[in-house]
Design a protein around this motif. Structure first.
Motif, short mmCIF file in Angstrom:
data_model
loop_
_atom_site.label_atom_id
_atom_site.label_comp_id
_atom_site.label_asym_id
_atom_site.label_seq_id
_atom_site.Cartn_x
_atom_site.Cartn_y
_atom_site.Cartn_z
N CYS A 97 0.81 -1.23 0.00
CA CYS A 97 0.00 0.00 0.00
C CYS A 97 0.84 1.28 0.00
CB CYS A 97 -0.98 -0.01 1.17
SG CYS A 97 -0.17 0.05 2.79
N HIS A 98 2.16 1.18 -0.18
CA HIS A 98 3.00 2.40 -0.23
C HIS A 98 4.25 2.10 -1.03
CE1 HIS A 98 4.83 6.03 2.16
NE2 HIS A 98 5.64 5.74 1.14
N THR A 99 4.27 2.53 -2.29
CA THR A 99 5.49 2.41 -3.09
C THR A 99 5.72 3.67 -3.93
OG1 THR A 99 4.93 1.59 -5.32
CG2 THR A 99 4.79 -0.01 -3.53
N ILE A 113 1.15 2.99 -6.27
CA ILE A 113 2.33 3.63 -6.84
C ILE A 113 2.11 5.15 -6.81
CG2 ILE A 113 3.79 3.91 -8.89
CD1 ILE A 113 2.99 1.10 -9.79
N LYS A 114 3.12 5.86 -6.29
CA LYS A 114 3.01 7.31 -6.17
C LYS A 114 3.74 8.00 -7.31
CE LYS A 114 3.50 6.62 -1.19
NZ LYS A 114 2.12 6.70 -0.75
N SER A 115 3.28 9.21 -7.62
CA SER A 115 4.10 10.10 -8.45
C SER A 115 5.08 10.82 -7.51
CB SER A 115 3.19 11.09 -9.19
OG SER A 115 2.65 12.03 -8.27
N ASP A 128 1.78 7.52 7.20
CA ASP A 128 2.83 6.55 6.86
C ASP A 128 4.19 6.96 7.42
OD1 ASP A 128 0.53 6.41 5.19
OD2 ASP A 128 1.63 5.36 3.63
N HIS A 129 4.99 5.99 7.81
CA HIS A 129 6.32 6.11 8.45
C HIS A 129 6.15 6.12 9.97
CE1 HIS A 129 9.07 6.52 5.08
NE2 HIS A 129 8.21 7.35 4.51
N LEU A 130 5.95 7.33 10.57
CA LEU A 130 5.49 7.46 11.97
C LEU A 130 6.53 7.17 13.05
CD1 LEU A 130 1.97 5.79 11.53
CD2 LEU A 130 2.54 8.23 11.45
#
Ligand code: NIG
Ligand code: FE
Length: 411
Positions: free
Chosen positions: A73-75, A142-144, A266-268
């Protein structure tokens, strides 16, 4: 009479992540797939007739483990070039912040990404996406965020969509225009934030390229006020938000994204009680990224005990990116979440299935239940915890099913 179902899997060890049993486990299980969905699931002995009479295809799995297809869920999987030289610099003592402030970091990937054509970006990104699938992933975000101007952001998002179509996997896109300040706006932050909020986001959303909106809220990224401005615009456009929050410092970004009923923070690593309470109230998912923690040799742990106590759902993702997490195995991310963050294997696996689905706002996957998409991973393993336990190797995955169809993995 023709059989009821397209396919029936029998003698499976099912980790359903539904119900109350550990892992939602069903031993000697059977699962029927029909028209892309799960049509029946339960103990094999509860089937109403011999398997061959019930489905067109019957697969006897000989006790093999079946899970929902894994969800990353985070790339930041689409990018040009790589940053191996920064790895070297960090090993020699430079920090991520120092490298970023000296014009390296995200901005150096921006340069390489701007220089790459759509076909080049696609060709560079495809093997990375394949690697994730080969390790059990069927849905990925997928993020920009390595374009930081309209054309390149668009190119990245188009490549993300194309990867999904080419591989037959589900790709969810996030627009990350507020990732770093591009060099050409160095002296005019406001103008860049305005460009992102008022020009880039509306244009890309209108083209159907944006499923969610993300930002990097950090001392070396964007302020909470700038992030809020973006989130207000996203909300006007009807798009859900998420945030890179509390990675290097506590700017209270988690509470900010929660106040917008965001999908995830996200991260945290630097998250405090205030943010945890806010996330618990709105059900915002905590996405843990142990690959970045590991690669940056971070020592501050995310507050797992408190997140657990407050019932905040925890997801785990690769954060696959060229700078802080060149990680291409979601199973290894889950293993790192256990070893480094002290999640239980069950928590880590819920983090790459049911909670990851929730972090993407997807209610139709992440568990094995009747009516869910038939996105499945069949493993050469017996015990769910083995998914977190083995480090490396390509022995684990036996087969993927996407929408009920066996997937030609490496085609
Ligand atoms: O999630 N923190 C910001 N974004 C990425 C890093 C991107 C990069 O360094 O290229 C992350 O860690
Ligand atoms: Fe990230």
């Amino acid at each position: 009479m023709s059989p009821r179902w397209d396919r029936l899997l029998v003698d499976a060890t099912l980790a359903t992540f539904a119900g109350t049993a550990p892992y939602g486990r069903i031993d000697h299980g059977a699962m029927a797939l029909h028209q892309g969905r799960i049509a029946w699931i339960g103990p094999q002995e509860a089937l109403s007739a011999p398997p061959e009479t019930l489905a067109m295809h019957v697969d006897n799995l000989g006790g093999a483990l079946v899970t929902p297809g894994l969800i990353d869920c985070h790339t930041h999987l689409v990018f040009g070039g790589n940053r191996a030289h920064e790895f070297d610099l960090r090993l020699n003592g430079a920090s991520y912040e120092e490298i970023a402030r000296a014009g390296g970091g995200i901005v150096s990937t921006v340069k390489a990404t701007r220089e790459a054509s759509e076909d080049e970006l696609f060709a560079q990104s495809l093997p990375r996406a394949r690697a994730l699938l080969a390790d059990g992933v069927t849905t990925l975000e997928i993020k920009s965020g390595y374009g930081l101007e309209l054309e390149t952001e668009r190119r990245m998002l188009r490549v993300a969509r194309r990867l999904g179509e080419t591989l037959g996997a589900s790709v969810r896109t996030s627009f990350l225009g507020l990732h770093a300040l591009p060099p050409e706006y160095r002296d005019d932050r406001d103008a860049y934030v305005a460009q992102v909020c008022d020009a880039m986001l509306p244009a890309l959303a209108a083209e159907g390229l944006v499923d969610a909106v993300d930002a990097f809220c950090e001392t070396i990224g964007f302020t909470p006020a700038e992030t809020r401005r973006l989130f207000e615009r996203a909300t006007q456009l009807g798009l859900p938000v998420k945030l890179h929050a509390e990675q290097l410092s506590d700017l209270d970004g988690a509470a900010l994204v929660a106040s917008f009923h965001g999908l995830s923070a996200d991260h945290l690593e630097h998250l405090g009680e205030h943010g945890i309470r806010a996330m618990a109230e709105t059900g915002t998912v905590a996405v843990l990224l142990p690959g970045a923690y590991y690669a940056l040799r971070e020592t501050k742990l995310p507050p797992i005990v408190s997140l657990r106590e407050h019932g905040v759902p925890m997801a785990v993702a690769t954060d696959c990116n060229p700078g802080t997490s060149p990680l291409l195995s979601l199973r290894l991310a889950a293993g790192m979440a256990c070893t480094l963050f002290r999640l239980t294997p069950e928590e880590a696996l819920r983090g790459v299935t049911v909670h990851a689905a929730r972090a993407l706002g997807l209610a139709d996957r992440g568990t094995l239940e009747v009516g869910q998409r038939a996105d499945l991973a069949v493993w050469n393993l017996r015990e769910p915890a083995e998914l977190c336990y083995w480090i490396g190797g390509s022995h684990a995955l036996r087969q993927l099913f996407l929408g009920g169809e066996p997937h030609p993995l490496m085609a």
